[in-house]
Design a protein around this motif. Structure first.
Motif, PDB file in Angstrom:
ATOM      1  N   ALA A 131     118.606 103.433 -56.410  1.00  0.00           N
ATOM      2  CA  ALA A 131     119.046 104.044 -58.141  1.00  0.00           C
ATOM      3  C   ALA A 131     120.111 102.664 -57.955  1.00  0.00           C
ATOM      4  CB  ALA A 131     119.530 105.022 -57.916  1.00  0.00           C
ATOM      5  N   GLY A 132     120.246 102.582 -56.444  1.00  0.00           N
ATOM      6  CA  GLY A 132     121.815 101.840 -55.221  1.00  0.00           C
ATOM      7  C   GLY A 132     121.349 100.083 -55.555  1.00  0.00           C
ATOM      8  N   VAL A 133     120.045 100.195 -55.167  1.00  0.00           N
ATOM      9  CA  VAL A 133     119.359  98.936 -55.736  1.00  0.00           C
ATOM     10  C   VAL A 133     119.363  98.682 -56.467  1.00  0.00           C
ATOM     11  CG1 VAL A 133     117.369  97.330 -54.816  1.00  0.00           C
ATOM     12  CG2 VAL A 133     118.832  99.503 -52.774  1.00  0.00           C
ATOM     13  N   ALA A 134     118.605  98.928 -57.951  1.00  0.00           N
ATOM     14  CA  ALA A 134     118.637  99.359 -59.192  1.00  0.00           C
ATOM     15  C   ALA A 134     120.057  98.443 -59.701  1.00  0.00           C
ATOM     16  CB  ALA A 134     117.728 100.015 -59.826  1.00  0.00           C
ATOM     17  N   GLU A 135     120.681  99.407 -59.370  1.00  0.00           N
ATOM     18  CA  GLU A 135     122.572  98.669 -60.057  1.00  0.00           C
ATOM     19  C   GLU A 135     122.374  97.769 -59.350  1.00  0.00           C
ATOM     20  OE1 GLU A 135     125.527  98.579 -61.631  1.00  0.00           O
ATOM     21  OE2 GLU A 135     124.099  99.958 -62.213  1.00  0.00           O
ATOM     22  N   VAL A 136     122.569  96.587 -58.730  1.00  0.00           N
ATOM     23  CA  VAL A 136     122.435  95.443 -57.306  1.00  0.00           C
ATOM     24  C   VAL A 136     122.361  94.900 -58.220  1.00  0.00           C
ATOM     25  CG1 VAL A 136     122.550  94.162 -55.751  1.00  0.00           C
ATOM     26  CG2 VAL A 136     123.452  96.334 -55.145  1.00  0.00           C
ATOM     27  N   LEU A 137     120.818  95.473 -58.329  1.00  0.00           N
ATOM     28  CA  LEU A 137     119.772  93.664 -58.846  1.00  0.00           C
ATOM     29  C   LEU A 137     120.325  94.224 -60.345  1.00  0.00           C
ATOM     30  CD1 LEU A 137     116.729  95.351 -58.065  1.00  0.00           C
ATOM     31  CD2 LEU A 137     116.987  92.919 -57.377  1.00  0.00           C
ATOM     32  N   THR A 138     120.802  94.784 -61.127  1.00  0.00           N
ATOM     33  CA  THR A 138     121.859  94.258 -62.894  1.00  0.00           C
ATOM     34  C   THR A 138     122.945  93.443 -62.479  1.00  0.00           C
ATOM     35  OG1 THR A 138     120.280  96.297 -63.595  1.00  0.00           O
ATOM     36  CG2 THR A 138     122.463  95.443 -64.393  1.00  0.00           C
ATOM     37  N   GLN A 139     123.774  94.406 -61.686  1.00  0.00           N
ATOM     38  CA  GLN A 139     124.972  93.250 -61.532  1.00  0.00           C
ATOM     39  C   GLN A 139     124.506  91.726 -61.408  1.00  0.00           C
ATOM     40  OE1 GLN A 139     126.481  95.932 -58.166  1.00  0.00           O
ATOM     41  NE2 GLN A 139     127.476  97.243 -59.580  1.00  0.00           N
ATOM     42  N   ARG A 140     123.257  91.645 -60.368  1.00  0.00           N
ATOM     43  CA  ARG A 140     123.148  89.985 -59.660  1.00  0.00           C
ATOM     44  C   ARG A 140     122.881  89.096 -61.136  1.00  0.00           C
ATOM     45  NH1 ARG A 140     121.058  88.492 -55.173  1.00  0.00           N
ATOM     46  NH2 ARG A 140     122.273  87.366 -54.721  1.00  0.00           N
ATOM     47  N   GLY A 141     122.696  90.341 -62.027  1.00  0.00           N
ATOM     48  CA  GLY A 141     121.815  89.242 -62.995  1.00  0.00           C
ATOM     49  C   GLY A 141     120.524  88.756 -62.929  1.00  0.00           C
ATOM     50  N   VAL A 142     119.163  90.189 -62.969  1.00  0.00           N
ATOM     51  CA  VAL A 142     117.816  90.045 -63.013  1.00  0.00           C
ATOM     52  C   VAL A 142     118.304  90.923 -64.156  1.00  0.00           C
ATOM     53  CG1 VAL A 142     115.884  90.707 -61.562  1.00  0.00           C
ATOM     54  CG2 VAL A 142     118.109  89.781 -60.661  1.00  0.00           C
ATOM     55  N   ARG A 143     117.236  89.857 -64.991  1.00  0.00           N
ATOM     56  CA  ARG A 143     117.100  89.972 -66.279  1.00  0.00           C
ATOM     57  C   ARG A 143     116.093  91.714 -66.076  1.00  0.00           C
ATOM     58  NH1 ARG A 143     117.780  84.783 -67.348  1.00  0.00           N
ATOM     59  NH2 ARG A 143     115.567  84.463 -67.542  1.00  0.00           N
ATOM     60  N   GLN A 144     115.011  91.550 -66.099  1.00  0.00           N
ATOM     61  CA  GLN A 144     113.879  92.818 -65.776  1.00  0.00           C
ATOM     62  C   GLN A 144     114.351  93.892 -64.625  1.00  0.00           C
ATOM     63  OE1 GLN A 144     110.737  91.350 -68.940  1.00  0.00           O
ATOM     64  NE2 GLN A 144     110.708  89.938 -67.268  1.00  0.00           N
ATOM     65  N   VAL A 145     114.726  95.028 -64.391  1.00  0.00           N
ATOM     66  CA  VAL A 145     114.626  95.788 -63.191  1.00  0.00           C
ATOM     67  C   VAL A 145     114.262  97.172 -63.257  1.00  0.00           C
ATOM     68  CG1 VAL A 145     116.236  97.020 -61.746  1.00  0.00           C
ATOM     69  CG2 VAL A 145     117.085  94.382 -62.849  1.00  0.00           C
ATOM     70  N   LEU A 146     112.994  97.207 -62.787  1.00  0.00           N
ATOM     71  CA  LEU A 146     112.126  99.045 -63.021  1.00  0.00           C
ATOM     72  C   LEU A 146     113.032  99.551 -61.384  1.00  0.00           C
ATOM     73  CD1 LEU A 146     109.176  97.878 -63.718  1.00  0.00           C
ATOM     74  CD2 LEU A 146     110.625  99.278 -64.967  1.00  0.00           C
ATOM     75  N   GLN A 147     113.412 100.458 -61.689  1.00  0.00           N
ATOM     76  CA  GLN A 147     114.151 101.321 -60.477  1.00  0.00           C
ATOM     77  C   GLN A 147     112.626 102.667 -60.376  1.00  0.00           C
ATOM     78  OE1 GLN A 147     116.565 104.833 -60.719  1.00  0.00           O
ATOM     79  NE2 GLN A 147     115.485 105.507 -58.408  1.00  0.00           N
ATOM     80  N   ALA A 148     111.776 102.501 -60.039  1.00  0.00           N
ATOM     81  CA  ALA A 148     110.867 103.529 -59.880  1.00  0.00           C
ATOM     82  C   ALA A 148     109.860 102.929 -58.059  1.00  0.00           C
ATOM     83  CB  ALA A 148     109.246 103.399 -61.341  1.00  0.00           C
ATOM     84  N   ASP A 149     108.985 104.254 -57.498  1.00  0.00           N
ATOM     85  CA  ASP A 149     108.001 104.004 -57.104  1.00  0.00           C
ATOM     86  C   ASP A 149     106.804 103.341 -57.789  1.00  0.00           C
ATOM     87  OD1 ASP A 149     105.901 104.388 -54.988  1.00  0.00           O
ATOM     88  OD2 ASP A 149     106.684 106.506 -54.541  1.00  0.00           O
ATOM     89  N   VAL A 150     106.373 102.644 -56.586  1.00  0.00           N
ATOM     90  CA  VAL A 150     105.769 101.422 -57.577  1.00  0.00           C
ATOM     91  C   VAL A 150     103.781 102.356 -57.268  1.00  0.00           C
ATOM     92  CG1 VAL A 150     104.249 100.503 -54.849  1.00  0.00           C
ATOM     93  CG2 VAL A 150     104.000  99.312 -56.979  1.00  0.00           C
ATOM     94  N   PHE A 151     103.782 103.468 -56.296  1.00  0.00           N
ATOM     95  CA  PHE A 151     102.876 104.747 -56.997  1.00  0.00           C
ATOM     96  C   PHE A 151     102.496 105.046 -58.065  1.00  0.00           C
ATOM     97  CE2 PHE A 151     102.154 103.364 -52.612  1.00  0.00           C
ATOM     98  CZ  PHE A 151     101.417 103.553 -51.963  1.00  0.00           C
ATOM     99  N   ASN A 152     104.157 105.293 -58.790  1.00  0.00           N
ATOM    100  CA  ASN A 152     103.952 105.960 -60.116  1.00  0.00           C
ATOM    101  C   ASN A 152     104.126 104.637 -61.400  1.00  0.00           C
ATOM    102  OD1 ASN A 152     104.665 108.093 -58.940  1.00  0.00           O
ATOM    103  ND2 ASN A 152     107.111 107.957 -58.982  1.00  0.00           N
ATOM    104  N   LEU A 153     103.654 103.787 -60.860  1.00  0.00           N
ATOM    105  CA  LEU A 153     103.668 102.570 -62.302  1.00  0.00           C
ATOM    106  C   LEU A 153     101.418 102.467 -62.325  1.00  0.00           C
ATOM    107  CD1 LEU A 153     105.809  99.244 -60.779  1.00  0.00           C
ATOM    108  CD2 LEU A 153     106.452 101.686 -62.217  1.00  0.00           C
ATOM    109  N   ASP A 154     101.013 102.142 -63.590  1.00  0.00           N
ATOM    110  CA  ASP A 154     100.355 102.279 -63.698  1.00  0.00           C
ATOM    111  C   ASP A 154      99.744 101.293 -65.097  1.00  0.00           C
ATOM    112  OD1 ASP A 154     100.816 103.730 -66.115  1.00  0.00           O
ATOM    113  OD2 ASP A 154      99.862 106.067 -66.007  1.00  0.00           O
ATOM    114  N   THR A 155     100.759 100.631 -65.002  1.00  0.00           N
ATOM    115  CA  THR A 155     100.241  99.229 -66.289  1.00  0.00           C
ATOM    116  C   THR A 155      99.852  98.250 -65.767  1.00  0.00           C
ATOM    117  OG1 THR A 155     101.955 100.313 -67.799  1.00  0.00           O
ATOM    118  CG2 THR A 155     100.858  98.357 -68.354  1.00  0.00           C
ATOM    119  N   PRO A 156      98.492  97.909 -65.956  1.00  0.00           N
ATOM    120  CA  PRO A 156      98.167  96.429 -65.937  1.00  0.00           C
ATOM    121  C   PRO A 156      98.677  95.186 -66.246  1.00  0.00           C
ATOM    122  CG  PRO A 156      96.399  97.580 -67.366  1.00  0.00           C
ATOM    123  CD  PRO A 156      97.923  98.246 -67.048  1.00  0.00           C
TER     124      PRO A 156
END
Length: 239
Positions: free
Chosen positions: A91-116
């Protein structure tokens, strides 16, 4: 934002707030403690090694930057006009990503994603290590098929760490009862925070190729780094 048991996120946030000399301590069951200068996680394109330049050039389509960290790779891709999503479990890294201007950020475990949705999964800085062990590698390769469009690619960095077991005469000393030598246990510390022990995988490219082909991918060895790390491309084949 106060974080608990999130040394990476806390260290990165401290860096953004002015602690430019911050370092993360890395403990492992293989070597003595090491340190990661947090500044390195914020490197610019001209500070990146050749392997990373090549990986970024090979990205195409919709990209998922897995374990994006401070977002140095995502920001380069975004600046090039590419469709990139930065993924991190912290969660802390996701906040940093947003602060740095990354427009699309996901805070999640990659194993919990399932959208192709993705044409490229990018895993730099030994990113395939998230598999943890050989069993986890098989699991990850199967799971990645759920995230990749047909013909989609994995661009991943790893290392063969067999050299760490070499004796002075060049012979290799391995405990054959201890499992695969590339399975390492880590703990990260920053100030009073610890990640807790976790498994991380370093995979010999020939073994990676065997696993890739067994799970429906083609394998291409793209680059060998100066420190024994390498870049590989795995392309998902039609089911």
């Amino acid at each position: 934002m106060k974080l608990n048991n999130d040394p990476m996120g806390t260290a990165m946030q401290d860096y953004l707030q002015g602690s430019k000399e911050a370092k993360i301590v890395v403990e492992s069951n293989l070597t003595e403690d090491d340190e990661i200068p947090v500044a390195y996680l914020f490197r610019e394109l001209d500070e990146m090694p050749e392997l990373e330049h090549l990986a970024l050039e090979q990205c195409r389509g919709s990209i998922l930057d897995v374990g994006a960290g401070a977002g140095c790779h995502s920001l380069v891709l975004q600046e090039r006009g590419l469709d990139v999503t930065a993924l991190d479990i912290s969660a802390g890294v996701a906040e940093v990503l947003t602060q740095r201007g990354v427009r699309q950020v996901l805070q999640a475990d990659v194993f919990n994603l399932d959208t192709p949705d993705y044409d490229t999964l990018l895993l730099l800085m030994n990113g395939i290590g998230i598999a943890g062990n050989l069993e986890g590698l098989a699991r990850f390769l199967e799971h990645a098929k759920k995230l990749l469009k047909p013909g989609g690619q994995l661009l991943l960095e790893s290392s063969d760490i067999l050299y760490m077991f070499e004796d002075e005469d060049g012979s290799v000393l391995l405990d054959l009862n201890a499992g695969y030598y590339g399975e390492v246990r880590y703990n990260m510390r920053y100030k009073e925070q610890q990640s807790g022990e976790f498994d991380w995988l370093f995979i010999d490219p020939s073994i990676l190729q065997d696993y890739a082909e067994a799970h429906g991918y083609t394998f291409e060895h793209l680059y060998e780094g100066e420190s024994g790390n390498y870049l590989a491309r795995l392309v998902r084949q039609a089911d």
